[in-house]
Design a protein around this motif. Sequence first.
Motif, mmCIF file in Angstrom:
data_model
loop_
_atom_site.group_PDB
_atom_site.id
_atom_site.type_symbol
_atom_site.label_atom_id
_atom_site.label_comp_id
_atom_site.label_asym_id
_atom_site.label_seq_id
_atom_site.Cartn_x
_atom_site.Cartn_y
_atom_site.Cartn_z
ATOM 1 N N LEU A 34 0.819 -1.202 0.000
ATOM 2 C CA LEU A 34 0.000 0.000 0.000
ATOM 3 C C LEU A 34 0.859 1.261 0.000
ATOM 4 O O LEU A 34 0.377 2.358 -0.263
ATOM 5 C CB LEU A 34 -0.943 0.016 1.205
ATOM 6 C CG LEU A 34 -2.038 -1.057 1.210
ATOM 7 C CD1 LEU A 34 -2.857 -0.967 2.490
ATOM 8 C CD2 LEU A 34 -2.935 -0.931 -0.008
ATOM 9 N N SER A 35 2.133 1.082 0.300
ATOM 10 C CA SER A 35 3.077 2.196 0.209
ATOM 11 C C SER A 35 4.386 1.649 -0.352
ATOM 12 O O SER A 35 4.604 0.436 -0.379
ATOM 13 C CB SER A 35 3.320 2.818 1.593
ATOM 14 O OG SER A 35 3.846 1.839 2.475
ATOM 15 N N ASN B 176 -9.390 1.920 7.122
ATOM 16 C CA ASN B 176 -9.041 2.754 5.964
ATOM 17 C C ASN B 176 -8.506 1.915 4.802
ATOM 18 O O ASN B 176 -7.645 2.361 4.044
ATOM 19 C CB ASN B 176 -8.020 3.829 6.369
ATOM 20 C CG ASN B 176 -8.003 4.979 5.372
ATOM 21 O OD1 ASN B 176 -8.980 5.227 4.669
ATOM 22 N ND2 ASN B 176 -6.881 5.671 5.301
ATOM 23 N N LEU B 177 -9.019 0.700 4.675
ATOM 24 C CA LEU B 177 -8.624 -0.176 3.565
ATOM 25 C C LEU B 177 -9.729 -0.132 2.509
ATOM 26 O O LEU B 177 -10.620 -0.983 2.481
ATOM 27 C CB LEU B 177 -8.379 -1.603 4.072
ATOM 28 C CG LEU B 177 -7.222 -1.750 5.060
ATOM 29 C CD1 LEU B 177 -7.128 -3.183 5.579
ATOM 30 C CD2 LEU B 177 -5.904 -1.336 4.421
ATOM 31 N N THR B 178 -9.670 0.869 1.671
ATOM 32 C CA THR B 178 -10.683 1.063 0.642
ATOM 33 C C THR B 178 -10.352 0.239 -0.595
ATOM 34 O O THR B 178 -9.226 -0.228 -0.779
ATOM 35 C CB THR B 178 -10.767 2.539 0.242
ATOM 36 O OG1 THR B 178 -9.514 2.918 -0.351
ATOM 37 C CG2 THR B 178 -11.056 3.420 1.455
ATOM 38 N N GLU C 212 -10.033 1.449 -3.478
ATOM 39 C CA GLU C 212 -9.047 2.220 -4.236
ATOM 40 C C GLU C 212 -7.629 1.970 -3.731
ATOM 41 O O GLU C 212 -6.692 1.889 -4.536
ATOM 42 C CB GLU C 212 -9.379 3.713 -4.158
ATOM 43 C CG GLU C 212 -10.602 4.126 -4.976
ATOM 44 C CD GLU C 212 -11.933 3.719 -4.346
ATOM 45 O OE1 GLU C 212 -12.952 3.725 -5.065
ATOM 46 O OE2 GLU C 212 -11.959 3.388 -3.135
ATOM 47 N N LYS C 213 -7.475 1.822 -2.437
ATOM 48 C CA LYS C 213 -6.141 1.566 -1.883
ATOM 49 C C LYS C 213 -5.700 0.125 -2.106
ATOM 50 O O LYS C 213 -4.591 -0.139 -2.567
ATOM 51 C CB LYS C 213 -6.122 1.885 -0.378
ATOM 52 C CG LYS C 213 -6.104 3.356 -0.064
ATOM 53 C CD LYS C 213 -5.916 3.571 1.431
ATOM 54 C CE LYS C 213 -5.780 5.059 1.746
ATOM 55 N NZ LYS C 213 -5.571 5.281 3.199
ATOM 56 N N GLN D 258 -4.309 0.979 -5.786
ATOM 57 C CA GLN D 258 -3.033 1.633 -5.492
ATOM 58 C C GLN D 258 -1.921 0.622 -5.221
ATOM 59 O O GLN D 258 -0.776 0.823 -5.649
ATOM 60 C CB GLN D 258 -3.168 2.591 -4.309
ATOM 61 C CG GLN D 258 -1.948 3.501 -4.141
ATOM 62 C CD GLN D 258 -1.661 4.329 -5.385
ATOM 63 O OE1 GLN D 258 -2.528 5.049 -5.871
ATOM 64 N NE2 GLN D 258 -0.449 4.208 -5.927
ATOM 65 N N SER D 259 -2.229 -0.451 -4.514
ATOM 66 C CA SER D 259 -1.188 -1.455 -4.254
ATOM 67 C C SER D 259 -0.696 -2.066 -5.561
ATOM 68 O O SER D 259 0.510 -2.274 -5.750
ATOM 69 C CB SER D 259 -1.702 -2.547 -3.317
ATOM 70 O OG SER D 259 -2.757 -3.270 -3.911
ATOM 71 N N ASN E 264 1.562 0.431 -7.300
ATOM 72 C CA ASN E 264 2.870 0.485 -6.630
ATOM 73 C C ASN E 264 3.752 -0.697 -7.051
ATOM 74 O O ASN E 264 4.948 -0.528 -7.310
ATOM 75 C CB ASN E 264 2.693 0.477 -5.112
ATOM 76 C CG ASN E 264 2.089 1.767 -4.583
ATOM 77 O OD1 ASN E 264 2.067 2.788 -5.269
ATOM 78 N ND2 ASN E 264 1.581 1.719 -3.359
ATOM 79 N N THR F 206 -12.149 -0.722 -9.615
ATOM 80 C CA THR F 206 -10.756 -0.574 -9.169
ATOM 81 C C THR F 206 -9.881 -1.692 -9.725
ATOM 82 O O THR F 206 -8.704 -1.489 -10.017
ATOM 83 C CB THR F 206 -10.663 -0.544 -7.630
ATOM 84 O OG1 THR F 206 -11.390 -1.665 -7.071
ATOM 85 C CG2 THR F 206 -11.245 0.746 -7.068
#
Length: 202
Positions: A56-57, A85-87, A89-90, A94-95, A98, A129
């Motif tokens: 996630l980052s 906060n695990l949407t 989209e994330k 996003q993962s 990344n 997503t």
Amino acid sequence: MAKKFVIFGANGFVGGEFAKQLIQRGDSVVSISRTGEPLGNDSWMNKVDWKVGNALSTGFWTNYLKDADVVIDTIGEYQEQSNENLTFEKVNYQSAVNIAKEVAKQKIPVMVYISADDIPGANPRYIQTKRDAEEDIKGRKFRSVIVRPATMTTDDDAVDSNEPHRSLPVNMVVKSALDAVDNAKENVTLKIDDIDNVKLNN
């Protein structure tokens, strides 16, 4: 010739099946997940190099991709955990982006992405997503294998069906993805019928 596979989420249901099949055929496997090594005593688990990392980052996990031949992303969230906060989209988008950025940066030849079928009743943002992640991955300079199963089952729970959004055994899904890794020459997207054909042709 043995290859190095890096799996995001080999401690999960789908990722574990990838790791098991790869170890059985003689490849080396590194798993990256937020929790590291899972509980269990299956023989293949002792042969996986378990690492802790959070896609996630961006961070230290990028070092674990060094010299990989194939990266497999099995990360996915079917139901949001908004309290953490695990949407969608994330987790779903996003993962994957990344990971794809790092695969491209390190010039790794192949990335496998476990996406999803257009499952009736699924949250539209879940599907969207996944599709957004697919588009990002397909646009990068490596070969992609995108797999779109609906629900996945164990062998024991598998049911023969011709329904368009039917469940498939997880080992068949993994086998189809690895067949594409080994034999496809360009980007491929494997839908349910493509996955199901594996049992007919092998």
